[in-house]
Design a protein around this motif. Sequence first.
Motif, PDB file in Angstrom:
ATOM      1  N   SER A  89       0.921  -0.826  -0.140  1.00  0.00           N
ATOM      2  CA  SER A  89      -0.068   0.346   0.007  1.00  0.00           C
ATOM      3  C   SER A  89       0.880   1.300  -0.039  1.00  0.00           C
ATOM      4  O   SER A  89       0.254   2.490  -0.348  1.00  0.00           O
ATOM      5  N   ASN A  90       1.979   0.780  -0.425  1.00  0.00           N
ATOM      6  CA  ASN A  90       3.180   2.663   0.068  1.00  0.00           C
ATOM      7  C   ASN A  90       4.189   2.303  -0.802  1.00  0.00           C
ATOM      8  O   ASN A  90       5.251   2.252  -0.529  1.00  0.00           O
ATOM      9  N   SER A 125       1.536  10.824   4.126  1.00  0.00           N
ATOM     10  CA  SER A 125       0.317  10.544   3.262  1.00  0.00           C
ATOM     11  C   SER A 125       0.506   9.285   3.083  1.00  0.00           C
ATOM     12  O   SER A 125      -0.526   8.181   2.778  1.00  0.00           O
ATOM     13  N   THR A 126       1.555   8.450   4.175  1.00  0.00           N
ATOM     14  CA  THR A 126       1.664   6.998   4.120  1.00  0.00           C
ATOM     15  C   THR A 126       0.359   6.456   4.643  1.00  0.00           C
ATOM     16  O   THR A 126      -0.156   6.487   5.480  1.00  0.00           O
ATOM     17  N   ASN A 127      -0.180   4.801   3.756  1.00  0.00           N
ATOM     18  CA  ASN A 127      -1.640   4.721   3.889  1.00  0.00           C
ATOM     19  C   ASN A 127      -1.023   2.989   5.151  1.00  0.00           C
ATOM     20  O   ASN A 127       0.158   3.115   5.130  1.00  0.00           O
TER      21      ASN A 127
ATOM     22  N   GLU B  36      -4.754   5.191  13.689  1.00  0.00           N
ATOM     23  CA  GLU B  36      -3.306   6.329  12.417  1.00  0.00           C
ATOM     24  C   GLU B  36      -2.212   6.920  13.569  1.00  0.00           C
ATOM     25  O   GLU B  36      -1.397   6.897  13.258  1.00  0.00           O
TER      26      GLU B  36
END
Lengths: 183, 444
Positions: A89-90, A125-127, B36
């Motif tokens: 995902s990254n 912005s990392t998933n 997160e």
Amino acid sequence: MLLDVICLSFIVALIRGGRIREFPKFRNLAFLFVSIGLQICSAIYPPAGGVLISIAYLFILLFLIFNRHYEDIRIFMVGWFLNAIAIWSNQGKMPIDIEQAKKLPYDLTPVINGTNFKHSVLTESTNLPFLTDVIYMPSIIPRVISIGDIFIMLGAFLLVQRFMNKPISLLQLREGKSYATKS
Amino acid sequence: MRLKVETRSKIKALIVPIGFPIAAILIFASLVPEWEPREHWGILFAYTLLTIFSTFAPIRTLNTILTLNNAVIFSGILLFGAWVGVWSAVVETLTLAFLMRFNPVKAFANIGQLVITIWAVDYLKNALDYLSISPMISDLIIAGAYWFINIVLCALGISYFFQTGWFSTVKNMAKGTTLTYLLLMVMAGIGSRLVELYGIYTVIPMMAAFTTMSFVFHQYYDSLNKLHQKVEEVKSFNHRFLTTMAASIDARDRYTSGHSQRVAHWGREIAKDIGLSSEKVEEIYVGGILHDIGKIGIEDEILNKKGRLTPEEYDKIKQHTVIGYEIILQAGMFNELLPAIRSHHERIDGKGYPDGLVGDEIPLMAKILAISDAFDAMVADRPYRKGLPVEEALNEIRRGSGTQFDEELAGHFIEIIQRMPREELESIIQQETQSQKQLQEAIH
């Protein structure tokens, strides 16, 4: 990579009375060696790192799947799966938390410049940031690990116990039995 | 009635394989953003370790195995909120899914019920916080609520997958696990509050406490299980001993080989049919086996005499009830069987022997065995005559019903015989060699 964990596992296995008498028979061991070879190549030639590492990961997966009848291997698979989600995902690289990584005695410039073959910088912005390398582990060899790595370490520990002919079955522990029979 | 059952199973089929997973996905999606933020990663990491540890450190009770996961999840909810609890549930489910043969429907239903429990408990906790109830009290309420919601939803899943009644499953689960479960939850609650006050290192003594508990439980239930095995052994020994006794009684009376076994068998059938408890049924079986034990005290010439007995000899034979009674009374064992041995020749109208009891004065066990005894005496072959056909024997019992036999019991017995397949009935009646066989088995 996991040298300290493996050493520690061997010590534990020795204390438990384990000796290497016969080697467990793994199927398609070649896949593992191919994967290790690919990873070495990627370290030597970083520009192709992303591609080589991805292929190396697939070979590890093949090796794991062929040997999934061992419980320890299935623990590896959990770790592999969690790490793979984070990497896929990254954009094929494992994001690493720079704040934690600064505690490590390595040069971080390749990671920051984006030229490291394995890692990228963790940003806003990392998933799925909670699955990436975010936990600083001070000893024995300092490193930054991910949640998936916990499973890989556990798997490595269990695998060493099996090598030393004192396998521990997690499922049997769960059922309230002390130790595993060899399978 | 049937319709009601069908609607119920339809509702279950709607909730368990569809409702649970949907709820799981919704709750899951609503909580992922909570995972997160940077400051949460350490907590997620710690709870991953705790979950792995607790998943494989079971606490064994007599019938079930409890893992500590609920305690871990519960502490997560108390300290941080539902997002930690759900994380722990996900890590557990994922680990087990990889380790075991994976059944997606069951796994989804299971995580669904767990996640719903966590969500509901978190909701309740927030409500109690809002009412500003002391944490001491609210923790207990929440622990109880967690247990209750969890077993109710879990039982719903079980009753769907194994087609059992929902309510009875809840009852069974509550009966088997409640106290241990609540103990773990309360411990988890206390532990969480300690961590809140004194920091993360409180986990170490808590872990030590849980591990010790696990060991103590292990030892306790181990010895309980061993005791259980011993009791079973003694029971089986008793059984073999009794079979040997019965065989030796029958061996003396060569006209009636296998008789005691068959009487015991019919007695058991009647007892089951009128809905006695399994212990009573067993008791009546043993009573049947021993009912003629007094024949040991009757001389061979009378017992094995060919032809008609004189009135004096007949009186002596009648003595076997009292002799048996005395033997068992002196043995000091099987006291509960005394009425069966003494009174199995009593008649409802009071014309029986040895005491001439009337109607309800006769113990139930004796009334049951009287019918079994008479039936077997009529249908079994004797060396000097062939047994009566079953239908005729039943007619005899019908005729004696109300005078010789208890009316209700006789009715039940006739029904049992008539329902039984013919071959099975014949094979039981012909069972002559069985007692010898069992005697040999018991000796070896």
